[in-house]
Design a protein around this motif. Structure first.
Motif, short mmCIF file in Angstrom:
data_model
loop_
_atom_site.label_atom_id
_atom_site.label_comp_id
_atom_site.label_asym_id
_atom_site.label_seq_id
_atom_site.Cartn_x
_atom_site.Cartn_y
_atom_site.Cartn_z
N MET A 87 71.41 -16.34 43.96
CA MET A 87 71.06 -17.05 44.25
C MET A 87 71.10 -18.47 44.23
N ILE A 88 71.77 -19.63 44.92
CA ILE A 88 72.34 -20.89 44.90
C ILE A 88 71.24 -21.35 44.13
N LEU A 89 71.90 -22.08 42.43
CA LEU A 89 71.75 -22.67 41.53
C LEU A 89 69.90 -21.95 41.16
N GLY A 90 70.10 -20.64 40.92
CA GLY A 90 68.41 -20.00 41.01
C GLY A 90 67.34 -20.90 41.24
N SER A 91 66.03 -20.23 42.12
CA SER A 91 65.27 -20.63 42.68
C SER A 91 63.88 -20.74 41.08
N ILE A 92 64.16 -19.55 40.32
CA ILE A 92 63.50 -19.84 39.23
C ILE A 92 63.81 -21.33 38.58
N LEU A 93 64.93 -21.68 38.52
CA LEU A 93 66.16 -22.07 37.12
C LEU A 93 65.38 -23.75 38.08
N SER A 94 65.56 -24.18 39.19
CA SER A 94 65.95 -25.45 40.44
C SER A 94 64.17 -25.78 40.26
N ASN B 162 79.60 -21.60 53.31
CA ASN B 162 80.72 -21.92 52.43
C ASN B 162 79.89 -22.08 50.98
N ARG B 163 78.39 -21.87 50.80
CA ARG B 163 77.80 -22.84 50.72
C ARG B 163 78.28 -21.61 48.52
N SER B 164 78.44 -22.35 47.35
CA SER B 164 78.35 -21.71 45.91
C SER B 164 78.06 -22.61 45.28
N TRP B 165 77.75 -21.79 43.58
CA TRP B 165 77.36 -23.05 42.99
C TRP B 165 78.08 -24.72 42.36
N LEU B 166 79.75 -24.18 42.93
CA LEU B 166 81.12 -25.44 42.83
C LEU B 166 80.07 -25.52 44.31
N LEU B 167 80.15 -25.91 44.95
CA LEU B 167 79.78 -27.09 45.68
C LEU B 167 78.20 -27.58 46.01
N ASP B 168 77.18 -26.88 45.93
CA ASP B 168 76.05 -27.08 45.14
C ASP B 168 76.48 -27.83 43.91
N TRP B 169 76.98 -27.92 42.87
CA TRP B 169 77.35 -29.50 41.88
C TRP B 169 77.90 -30.88 42.11
N LYS B 170 79.02 -30.60 43.24
CA LYS B 170 80.23 -31.58 43.34
C LYS B 170 78.77 -32.21 44.89
N ILE B 171 77.80 -31.72 45.50
CA ILE B 171 77.04 -32.53 46.40
C ILE B 171 75.96 -33.10 46.09
N LEU B 172 75.71 -32.34 43.94
CA LEU B 172 74.97 -33.56 43.58
C LEU B 172 75.47 -34.57 42.77
N LEU B 173 76.88 -34.27 42.96
CA LEU B 173 77.88 -35.52 42.22
C LEU B 173 77.67 -36.31 43.02
N ARG B 174 77.98 -36.22 44.15
CA ARG B 174 78.29 -36.81 45.08
C ARG B 174 76.78 -37.39 45.63
N THR B 175 75.77 -37.13 45.63
CA THR B 175 74.68 -38.21 46.29
C THR B 175 74.02 -38.52 44.95
N PHE B 176 74.91 -38.82 43.41
CA PHE B 176 74.87 -39.34 42.99
C PHE B 176 75.63 -41.09 43.68
N LEU B 177 77.21 -40.58 43.59
CA LEU B 177 77.45 -41.46 43.80
C LEU B 177 77.81 -42.16 45.14
N VAL B 178 76.20 -42.08 46.37
CA VAL B 178 76.38 -42.75 48.12
C VAL B 178 75.03 -43.61 47.02
N VAL B 179 73.98 -42.84 46.15
CA VAL B 179 72.73 -43.88 45.62
C VAL B 179 72.97 -44.30 45.37
N VAL B 180 74.79 -45.00 44.41
CA VAL B 180 76.04 -46.36 43.41
C VAL B 180 75.93 -46.96 44.99
N GLY B 181 76.92 -46.10 45.44
CA GLY B 181 77.57 -46.99 46.33
C GLY B 181 77.51 -46.61 47.68
#
Length: 188
Positions: free
Chosen positions: A1-8, A160-179
């Protein structure tokens, strides 16, 4: 599961505890500028269209016209509400939805059940995964996009979801908040 449910769920709980002082300050700001309740609660559709109660900081007053009808959103949003929405801080209480397992950190934003029903097969397909605090359409334009554009981006994410795409989205979220929000061409 993407970013593991328990870990999330554990990470969301840890973040909630860590952010208690921020949540208290934001809650007080909401109470002072808008009154009570401080939280906005609304049923949204989760994975498999299962309803759950979404939590956010309230960003609008309940101002009504002489006929008792709610005024348009732009007339009800407060200054603190605009700040909360633009900074995405209004979404912080949604960490509780992640702790409960209703949501994930990344996935399509949860919509109203009636909106998903109106989307038909695309609405059902969108509910193949847990909704997220942030998602592919949020980092590719969000409020600058039409509902159809958002749904297309959400469906692309699901395929197309993957752990790499999830991390990309999390990084871009920070950039959207800032920019701020920007429509990204070729997002899919």
């Amino acid at each position: 599961m993407i970013l593991g449910s328990i870990l999330s769920r554990f990470c969301a709980f840890f973040l909630l505890v860590l952010l208690v002082p921020v949540l208290i300050v934001l809650g007080l700001m909401c109470a002072i500028s808008q009154g009570r309740p401080v939280m906005f609660r609304q049923f949204r559709a989760g994975k498999g269209m299962r309803p759950f109660r979404l939590l956010k900081f309230r960003s609008m007053r309940d101002d009504r016209d002489e006929n008792g009808q709610l005024l348009p959103d732009e007339q009800r949003v407060t200054a603190i509400g605009t700040f909360l929405r633009r900074s995405r801080l209004d979404e912080l209480p949604g960490l509780w939805n992640v702790v409960r397992g209703d949501m994930a950190f990344v996935g399509p934003r949860p919509l109203l059940p009636q909106t998903l029903e109106e989307l038909g097969e695309r609405g059902w397909a969108r509910c193949a995964v847990k909704p997220g605090l942030t998602g592919w359409s949020q980092v590719n334009g969000n409020t600058l996009l039409t509902l159809d554009q958002k749904v297309a981006l959400d469906l692309w994410y699901i395929e197309n979801r993957s752990w790499l795409l999830d991390w990309k989205i999390l990084l871009r979220t920070f950039l959207v908040v800032v920019g701020g929000e920007k429509v990204r061409t070729g997002a899919t």
